[in-house]
Design a protein around this motif. Structure first.
Motif, PDB file in Angstrom:
ATOM      1  N   GLY A   1       0.742  -1.419  -0.121  1.00 30.87           N
ATOM      2  CA  GLY A   1       0.282  -0.135   0.041  1.00 30.87           C
ATOM      3  C   GLY A   1       0.558   1.263  -0.014  1.00 30.87           C
ATOM      4  O   GLY A   1       0.180   2.204  -0.327  1.00 30.87           O
ATOM      5  N   ARG A   2       2.113   1.287   0.163  1.00 32.45           N
ATOM      6  CA  ARG A   2       3.282   2.412   0.248  1.00 32.45           C
ATOM      7  C   ARG A   2       4.739   1.993  -0.645  1.00 32.45           C
ATOM      8  O   ARG A   2       5.174   1.005  -0.468  1.00 32.45           O
ATOM      9  CB  ARG A   2       2.895   2.818   1.932  1.00 32.45           C
ATOM     10  CG  ARG A   2       3.450   1.737   2.227  1.00 32.45           C
ATOM     11  CD  ARG A   2       3.392   2.398   3.618  1.00 32.45           C
ATOM     12  NE  ARG A   2       3.604   0.726   4.961  1.00 32.45           N
ATOM     13  CZ  ARG A   2       3.049   1.012   6.328  1.00 32.45           C
ATOM     14  NH1 ARG A   2       3.338   2.221   6.690  1.00 32.45           N
ATOM     15  NH2 ARG A   2       3.518  -0.070   7.436  1.00 32.45           N
ATOM     16  N   ILE A   3       4.825   2.812  -1.025  1.00 28.20           N
ATOM     17  CA  ILE A   3       6.286   3.037  -1.951  1.00 28.20           C
ATOM     18  C   ILE A   3       7.185   4.517  -1.559  1.00 28.20           C
ATOM     19  O   ILE A   3       7.137   4.974  -1.286  1.00 28.20           O
ATOM     20  CB  ILE A   3       6.116   2.976  -3.267  1.00 28.20           C
ATOM     21  CG1 ILE A   3       4.528   1.888  -3.781  1.00 28.20           C
ATOM     22  CG2 ILE A   3       6.960   2.617  -4.216  1.00 28.20           C
ATOM     23  CD1 ILE A   3       4.490   2.170  -4.960  1.00 28.20           C
TER      24      ILE A   3
ATOM     25  N   SER B   1      10.061   5.728  16.412  1.00 21.23           N
ATOM     26  CA  SER B   1      11.408   5.354  15.323  1.00 21.23           C
ATOM     27  C   SER B   1      10.886   5.126  13.800  1.00 21.23           C
ATOM     28  O   SER B   1      11.998   5.025  13.569  1.00 21.23           O
ATOM     29  CB  SER B   1      12.003   5.210  16.137  1.00 21.23           C
ATOM     30  OG  SER B   1      11.812   3.797  16.476  1.00 21.23           O
ATOM     31  N   PHE B   2       9.236   5.180  14.210  1.00 20.63           N
ATOM     32  CA  PHE B   2       8.886   3.979  12.669  1.00 20.63           C
ATOM     33  C   PHE B   2       9.428   5.052  11.430  1.00 20.63           C
ATOM     34  O   PHE B   2       9.927   4.063  10.324  1.00 20.63           O
ATOM     35  CB  PHE B   2       7.322   4.462  12.847  1.00 20.63           C
ATOM     36  CG  PHE B   2       6.659   2.654  11.271  1.00 20.63           C
ATOM     37  CD1 PHE B   2       7.173   1.785  11.181  1.00 20.63           C
ATOM     38  CD2 PHE B   2       6.259   4.163  10.547  1.00 20.63           C
ATOM     39  CE1 PHE B   2       6.900   1.265   9.933  1.00 20.63           C
ATOM     40  CE2 PHE B   2       5.279   3.473   9.081  1.00 20.63           C
ATOM     41  CZ  PHE B   2       5.247   1.431   9.324  1.00 20.63           C
ATOM     42  N   GLU B   3       8.783   6.654  11.089  1.00 19.70           N
ATOM     43  CA  GLU B   3       9.509   7.186   9.521  1.00 19.70           C
ATOM     44  C   GLU B   3      11.094   7.211  10.236  1.00 19.70           C
ATOM     45  O   GLU B   3      11.406   7.693   8.992  1.00 19.70           O
ATOM     46  CB  GLU B   3       8.521   7.716   9.716  1.00 19.70           C
ATOM     47  CG  GLU B   3       9.187   9.266  11.090  1.00 19.70           C
ATOM     48  CD  GLU B   3       8.469  11.017  10.668  1.00 19.70           C
ATOM     49  OE1 GLU B   3       8.695  11.091  10.194  1.00 19.70           O
ATOM     50  OE2 GLU B   3       7.167  10.844  11.528  1.00 19.70           O
TER      51      GLU B   3
ATOM     52  N   TYR C   1      14.719   2.825   6.726  1.00 21.81           N
ATOM     53  CA  TYR C   1      15.188   3.334   5.417  1.00 21.81           C
ATOM     54  C   TYR C   1      14.238   2.412   4.539  1.00 21.81           C
ATOM     55  O   TYR C   1      13.390   3.478   3.518  1.00 21.81           O
ATOM     56  CB  TYR C   1      16.481   2.330   5.425  1.00 21.81           C
ATOM     57  CG  TYR C   1      16.679   3.168   3.857  1.00 21.81           C
ATOM     58  CD1 TYR C   1      16.446   4.486   3.377  1.00 21.81           C
ATOM     59  CD2 TYR C   1      17.488   1.658   2.665  1.00 21.81           C
ATOM     60  CE1 TYR C   1      17.550   5.370   2.328  1.00 21.81           C
ATOM     61  CE2 TYR C   1      17.487   2.759   1.790  1.00 21.81           C
ATOM     62  CZ  TYR C   1      17.533   4.126   1.461  1.00 21.81           C
ATOM     63  OH  TYR C   1      18.264   4.424   0.480  1.00 21.81           O
ATOM     64  N   ASP C   2      13.121   2.025   5.035  1.00 21.75           N
ATOM     65  CA  ASP C   2      12.160   1.672   3.892  1.00 21.75           C
ATOM     66  C   ASP C   2      10.799   2.083   4.715  1.00 21.75           C
ATOM     67  O   ASP C   2       9.636   1.402   4.316  1.00 21.75           O
ATOM     68  CB  ASP C   2      11.577  -0.167   4.307  1.00 21.75           C
ATOM     69  CG  ASP C   2      12.315  -0.845   5.996  1.00 21.75           C
ATOM     70  OD1 ASP C   2      11.565   0.184   6.676  1.00 21.75           O
ATOM     71  OD2 ASP C   2      11.576  -1.569   6.141  1.00 21.75           O
ATOM     72  N   GLN C   3      11.518   3.200   5.623  1.00 23.10           N
ATOM     73  CA  GLN C   3       9.296   3.941   6.075  1.00 23.10           C
ATOM     74  C   GLN C   3       9.963   5.464   5.741  1.00 23.10           C
ATOM     75  O   GLN C   3      11.427   5.871   5.698  1.00 23.10           O
ATOM     76  CB  GLN C   3       9.164   3.327   6.998  1.00 23.10           C
ATOM     77  CG  GLN C   3       8.902   2.021   7.213  1.00 23.10           C
ATOM     78  CD  GLN C   3       7.247   1.428   6.313  1.00 23.10           C
ATOM     79  OE1 GLN C   3       6.518   2.403   6.305  1.00 23.10           O
ATOM     80  NE2 GLN C   3       6.731   0.926   6.350  1.00 23.10           N
TER      81      GLN C   3
HETATM   82  N1  PHE Z   1       5.986  -3.738   2.887  1.00 22.32           N
HETATM   83  C1  PHE Z   1       4.981  -3.145   4.421  1.00 22.32           C
HETATM   84  C2  PHE Z   1       4.370  -2.198   4.790  1.00 22.32           C
HETATM   85  O1  PHE Z   1       5.085  -1.350   4.401  1.00 22.32           O
HETATM   86  C3  PHE Z   1       5.298  -4.470   5.540  1.00 22.32           C
HETATM   87  C4  PHE Z   1       6.384  -3.972   6.244  1.00 22.32           C
HETATM   88  C5  PHE Z   1       5.849  -3.620   7.529  1.00 22.32           C
HETATM   89  C6  PHE Z   1       7.505  -3.781   5.982  1.00 22.32           C
HETATM   90  C7  PHE Z   1       7.255  -2.402   8.404  1.00 22.32           C
HETATM   91  C8  PHE Z   1       9.074  -3.526   6.482  1.00 22.32           C
HETATM   92  C9  PHE Z   1       9.169  -2.791   7.927  1.00 22.32           C
HETATM   93  O2  PHE Z   1       3.053  -2.618   5.338  1.00 22.32           O
END
Ligand code: PHE
Length: 507
Positions: free
Chosen positions: A109-111, A246-248, A251-253
């Motif tokens: 749902g998010r990129i 710290s979630f944001e 690196y992937d968020q």
């Molecule tokens: N990609 C998925 C999401 O953004 C699962 C995920 C969550 C992967 C949090 C990494 C960190 O929800």
């Protein structure tokens, strides 16, 4: 020469190339002077990894056929719209009753901006828009931690940063940090803390404008009323609100992310179109993969009939735990590696509302509310602002919480999610609800998992047999990447499989 070409815009420049391992898609011209031709490839699985494999190989004229067990491509990239029907492994049949224009991305749902999913959106002409991943106006509600009312993110941050700043300033003033800091450092640190925690020259947190207002500032005569009742430091730390901040930073968020306009499935739809429908067989359930002296034979069932397809190569892009249940002659090392990858659970419920009360009443435009209840996260839509209707993701949970909801009937899931949401948003969460649709990946036929756990990561020795060809069979999927649970993982893994296969064909 490359540098000169880069300067002329004819080749990627060093700056651009350093973003990621450079991928060069196969081209038909690669075969010129080689005396070789594109081979025939059967791709098992029409999720993102399988589609991307066929798409990239297709650029060089490979003759690809995709076998997809479900009635649509995309795998876990699934956007639920009105009329969509699912039947899960527990026997729950649901048909979404969402109205025109409303959708839920049940999977991705998010990129993030850096992921190559963005490059595929650009290349395929899939329009994107901002996805609000973090919103100061969204709530935090930790019921288990003893909170009796939700707080806005901005308030939780003001209080947490305020007290942390006060304590650190105190320690600095008491000389506790003198061993670590010079007099100048201390001065600069205090400057920063005063600003960051809004603790004033007294170096004391007594609340702040950062918390928000009960009456907003407006015209002359209306300076606004700051949100009062500042909790104590002890209460703030006990509430546990700080655990979400710290979630944001991951690196992937990030605060700012992206989504395709109209639903995440615009990506597989564009890939499917680019590959060509005639190359894709849906409803084709693979029964056996046999590596032979010169290629691969795949046996599958479709419309009650057993069929086989022969090819020079195979890209196996099924979920690993499904592949492990499929007959093959790829050896026990491959089988052991496949069985070592464990599927995990995640679920979502889409709640369509007759009006967008979260925008009008709560002033929340996108973003996520965090809780310690078993619904975990509530997502507000990042599309359709100010439209009549809107769709909230009423839970997005994982692991045991997802499994617990999966055991309930769809009606019970809705009741449970709504009862929790009411605690945060009040009665409209119940009264304005139009319909719901819930989805649990672990219970979805042919996928049976949301993502994977792999101890040691994809380069651990246990998975070595999957990171190279087994005879004529290559493996691809997000699990074979450092971005499991991201389309980026599936795309990059597909690129790796395609590159090694193409090199072999050219050799
Ligand atoms: N990609 C998925 C999401 O953004 C699962 C995920 C969550 C992967 C949090 C990494 C960190 O929800």
């Amino acid at each position: 020469m490359l540098a000169t070409m880069g300067a002329l815009g004819l080749a990627p420049t060093a700056g651009a190339a350093s973003r990621e391992p450079v991928f060069r898609a196969p081209r038909s011209g690669d075969f010129t002077l080689k005396g070789r031709g594109a081979a025939k490839v059967v791709v098992v699985g029409g999720g993102i990894a399988g589609l991307a494999s066929a798409y990239e190989l297709g650029k060089a004229g490979y003759d690809c056929t995709i076998l997809e067990a479900r009635d649509r491509t995309g795998g876990r990239n699934f956007t639920v719209r009105g009329g969509d029907t699912t039947l899960d492994l527990y026997g729950n049949r649901q048909t979404a009753r969402f109205s025109e224009g409303q959708y839920m991305n049940a999977g991705p749902g998010r990129i993030p901006q850096w992921m190559i999913t963005m490059d595929y959106c650009r290349e395929l002409g899939v329009p994107i828009e901002v996805f609000t991943n973090s919103n100061a106006s969204a709530y935090i509600y930790n019921e288990k931690a003893g909170m009796t009312a939700p707080v806005r993110y901005r308030t939780a941050k003001a209080d947490t940063y305020g007290y942390v700043s006060e304590l650190l300033a105190k320690a600095t003033d008491l000389g506790a940090l003198d061993g670590d800091l010079t007099a100048d450092d201390r001065e600069r640190l205090l400057e920063f803390l005063k600003d960051f925690g809004d603790i004033g020259s007294e170096l004391k947190y007594t609340g702040s404008e950062h918390r928000g207002f009960t009456t907003d500032p407006a015209a002359a005569g209306t300076p606004g009323v700051e949100l009062g009742e500042v909790p104590s430091a002890s209460e703030v730390f006990a509430s546990g609100v700080g655990r979400y901040f710290s979630f944001e930073f991951g690196y992937d968020q990030a605060m700012l992310m992206f989504q395709p306009v109209g639903g995440m499935d615009r990506i597989p739809a564009a890939l499917t179109k680019a590959i060509g429908g005639r190359r894709i067989r849906t409803g084709a359930v693979v029964q056996e993969i046999t590596d032979t002296a010169h290629g691969v034979t795949v046996r599958y069932t479709q419309d009650g009939r057993t069929r086989t397809i022969d090819a020079d190569y195979c890209i196996a892009a099924l979920p690993p735990h499904i592949l492990a249940k499929t007959a093959h002659n790829l050896g026990s090392a491959v089988q052991t590696a496949l069985e070592a990858v464990k599927p995990s659970s995640a679920g979502k419920i889409g709640l369509e509302y007759r009006n967008r009360w979260w925008e009008s009443d709560h002033r929340i435009y996108g973003g996520i509310t965090e809780t310690d209840m078993d619904l975990s996260h509530i997502w507000y839509p990042s599309y359709g602002f100010h439209a009549k209707r809107g769709l909230i993701v009423g839970y997005y949970n994982t692991g045991a919480n997802a499994d617990a909801y999966a055991l309930l009937s769809p009606a019970e899931r809705e009741r449970r999610a709504v009862a929790q949401g009411v605690k945060i948003h009040g009665e409209k969460y119940r009264t304005e609800l139009a319909s719901s649709f819930s989805h649990h990946w672990r219970q979805i036929p042919h996928l049976e998992g949301a993502w994977h756990t792999m101890s040691g990561g994809p380069d651990a020795p246990a998975y070595a047999p999957l990171n190279k060809a087994a005879g004529h069979v290559y493996f691809a999927g997000d699990y074979l990447s450092y971005a499991d649970a991201w389309q980026h993982g599936a795309f990059s893994s597909a690129r790796k499989a395609v590159t090694t296969l193409h090199e072999r064909v050219l050799a």
